[in-house]
Design a protein around this motif. Structure first.
Motif, PDB file in Angstrom:
ATOM      1  N   PHE A  31       1.418   8.776 -16.902  1.00 24.63           N
ATOM      2  CA  PHE A  31       1.416   8.867 -15.440  1.00 24.63           C
ATOM      3  C   PHE A  31      -0.009   8.922 -14.895  1.00 24.63           C
ATOM      4  O   PHE A  31      -0.636   9.971 -14.826  1.00 24.63           O
ATOM      5  CB  PHE A  31       2.234  10.078 -14.990  1.00 24.63           C
ATOM      6  N   LEU A  32      -0.493   7.745 -14.503  1.00 31.24           N
ATOM      7  CA  LEU A  32      -1.796   7.616 -13.857  1.00 31.24           C
ATOM      8  C   LEU A  32      -1.619   7.766 -12.348  1.00 31.24           C
ATOM      9  O   LEU A  32      -0.519   7.620 -11.817  1.00 31.24           O
ATOM     10  CB  LEU A  32      -2.390   6.237 -14.170  1.00 31.24           C
ATOM     11  N   GLU A  33      -2.710   8.046 -11.629  1.00 30.17           N
ATOM     12  CA  GLU A  33      -2.636   8.157 -10.170  1.00 30.17           C
ATOM     13  C   GLU A  33      -2.049   6.889  -9.560  1.00 30.17           C
ATOM     14  O   GLU A  33      -2.378   5.788 -10.004  1.00 30.17           O
ATOM     15  CB  GLU A  33      -4.032   8.423  -9.598  1.00 30.17           C
ATOM     16  N   PRO A  34      -1.142   7.028  -8.600  1.00 33.34           N
ATOM     17  CA  PRO A  34      -0.816   8.210  -7.806  1.00 33.34           C
ATOM     18  C   PRO A  34       0.293   9.104  -8.384  1.00 33.34           C
ATOM     19  O   PRO A  34       0.910   9.874  -7.637  1.00 33.34           O
ATOM     20  CB  PRO A  34      -0.344   7.595  -6.482  1.00 33.34           C
ATOM     21  N   TYR A  35       0.554   9.008  -9.671  1.00 38.34           N
ATOM     22  CA  TYR A  35       1.582   9.847 -10.294  1.00 38.34           C
ATOM     23  C   TYR A  35       0.955  11.098 -10.901  1.00 38.34           C
ATOM     24  O   TYR A  35      -0.172  11.082 -11.378  1.00 38.34           O
ATOM     25  CB  TYR A  35       2.320   9.058 -11.382  1.00 38.34           C
ATOM     26  N   TRP A  36       1.744  12.160 -10.908  1.00 35.77           N
ATOM     27  CA  TRP A  36       1.331  13.425 -11.502  1.00 35.77           C
ATOM     28  C   TRP A  36       2.406  13.826 -12.497  1.00 35.77           C
ATOM     29  O   TRP A  36       3.560  14.058 -12.122  1.00 35.77           O
ATOM     30  CB  TRP A  36       1.166  14.481 -10.411  1.00 35.77           C
ATOM     31  N   ILE A  52      -1.713  -0.112  -9.337  1.00 35.63           N
ATOM     32  CA  ILE A  52      -2.640  -1.159  -8.881  1.00 35.63           C
ATOM     33  C   ILE A  52      -3.048  -0.909  -7.436  1.00 35.63           C
ATOM     34  O   ILE A  52      -4.247  -0.975  -7.092  1.00 35.63           O
ATOM     35  CB  ILE A  52      -1.979  -2.548  -9.021  1.00 35.63           C
ATOM     36  N   GLU A  53      -2.091  -0.616  -6.569  1.00 35.06           N
ATOM     37  CA  GLU A  53      -2.382  -0.405  -5.150  1.00 35.06           C
ATOM     38  C   GLU A  53      -3.253   0.822  -4.936  1.00 35.06           C
ATOM     39  O   GLU A  53      -4.138   0.822  -4.075  1.00 35.06           O
ATOM     40  CB  GLU A  53      -1.063  -0.240  -4.375  1.00 35.06           C
ATOM     41  N   PHE A  54      -3.025   1.873  -5.728  1.00 39.48           N
ATOM     42  CA  PHE A  54      -3.793   3.119  -5.555  1.00 39.48           C
ATOM     43  C   PHE A  54      -5.247   2.931  -5.942  1.00 39.48           C
ATOM     44  O   PHE A  54      -6.133   3.606  -5.398  1.00 39.48           O
ATOM     45  CB  PHE A  54      -3.162   4.240  -6.394  1.00 39.48           C
ATOM     46  N   LYS A  55      -5.518   2.025  -6.864  1.00 42.15           N
ATOM     47  CA  LYS A  55      -6.896   1.792  -7.305  1.00 42.15           C
ATOM     48  C   LYS A  55      -7.716   0.985  -6.308  1.00 42.15           C
ATOM     49  O   LYS A  55      -8.940   0.964  -6.367  1.00 42.15           O
ATOM     50  CB  LYS A  55      -6.886   1.041  -8.650  1.00 42.15           C
ATOM     51  N   LYS A  56      -7.035   0.303  -5.368  1.00 42.50           N
ATOM     52  CA  LYS A  56      -7.747  -0.559  -4.416  1.00 42.50           C
ATOM     53  C   LYS A  56      -8.573   0.256  -3.431  1.00 42.50           C
ATOM     54  O   LYS A  56      -8.220   1.343  -3.050  1.00 42.50           O
ATOM     55  CB  LYS A  56      -6.740  -1.442  -3.646  1.00 42.50           C
TER      56      LYS A  56
END
Length: 220
Positions: A120-125, A216-220
């Motif tokens: 679980f990478l960001e945006p997941y916790w 992908i969207e969170f990294k933008k």
């Protein structure tokens, strides 16, 4: 190079990057690298990781003989296979094997899909990283919101993650389905299809159709 540094080494092949953890680098090289087995982990750095049981070609024969001696598996009449066979248990051999497999496609398609796990990478916790009180509060709120006809009513589930950028929580059901629930935080029974819930047949389906794009969207 120390095993900790090797484990963190990012291996790049085209657009694919991954880290490779090898059990025998943690505890010392196996005595006979051409006749043994080990566990490895492949992390593709995109929310997927794979725990893989690896045997050498020669260990197959050794395993059969051991079953015959111990009377296991009907005295060696059959054998439950590992996830992957290789020539030897060395970083060079295993790294090359994983590179070739990834160049051909997803590991869950080439190998047993049970090796697939979520990271679980960001945006997941990840729920394992959350305080017990926090996870219980989320579960309590969900139980308050569920209407009688909701698909999760009377179902057993495990909270495995939440999103940090909205009110979505991620649940794993007994039948391996993944459910994503958008909590309303009204602390009362909802109606008319709320709380909104999306379900996926398994972890792979969830990663492909929701989690991958979120990361992908969170990294933008």
């Amino acid at each position: 190079m120390k095993s900790s540094l090797l484990n963190e080494k990012i291996i790049e092949i085209g657009k694919i990057s991954f880290k490779l953890w090898l059990e025998f680098e943690e505890s010392g090289q196996w005595e006979n690298i051409e006749n043994d087995f080990a566990n490895i982990e492949v992390n593709t750095l995109d929310g997927r990781k794979y725990g893989i049981n690896v045997w050498t070609f020669k260990f197959l024969e050794s395993a059969i003989k051991l079953d015959e001696k111990n009377g296991e598996n009907l005295n060696g009449l059959y054998l439950t296979p590992p996830d992957l066979f290789v020539k030897e248990l060395s970083r060079n051999c295993i790294e090359k094997s994983i590179v070739d497999l990834l160049e051909k496609g997803n590991l869950e398609d080439s190998l047993n899909n049970l090796i697939f796990e979520l990271e679980f990478l960001e945006p997941y916790w990840d729920a394992y990283e959350m305080e017990e009180k926090s996870t219980q509060n989320l579960i309590n709120e969900l139980q308050l919101e569920l209407p009688d006809n909701h698909l999760l009513q009377n179902k057993n589930f495990e909270l495995i993650a939440r999103k940090i950028n909205n009110d979505d929580i991620v649940l794993k059901l007994e039948d391996e389905r993944i459910a994503v629930v958008h909590l309303t935080w009204k602390s009362k029974k909802e109606i008319d299809g709320y709380p909104i819930t999306r379900t996926y047949k398994d972890k792979v389906d969830f990663w492909i159709n929701e989690m991958k794009q979120d990361i992908i969207e969170f990294k933008k």
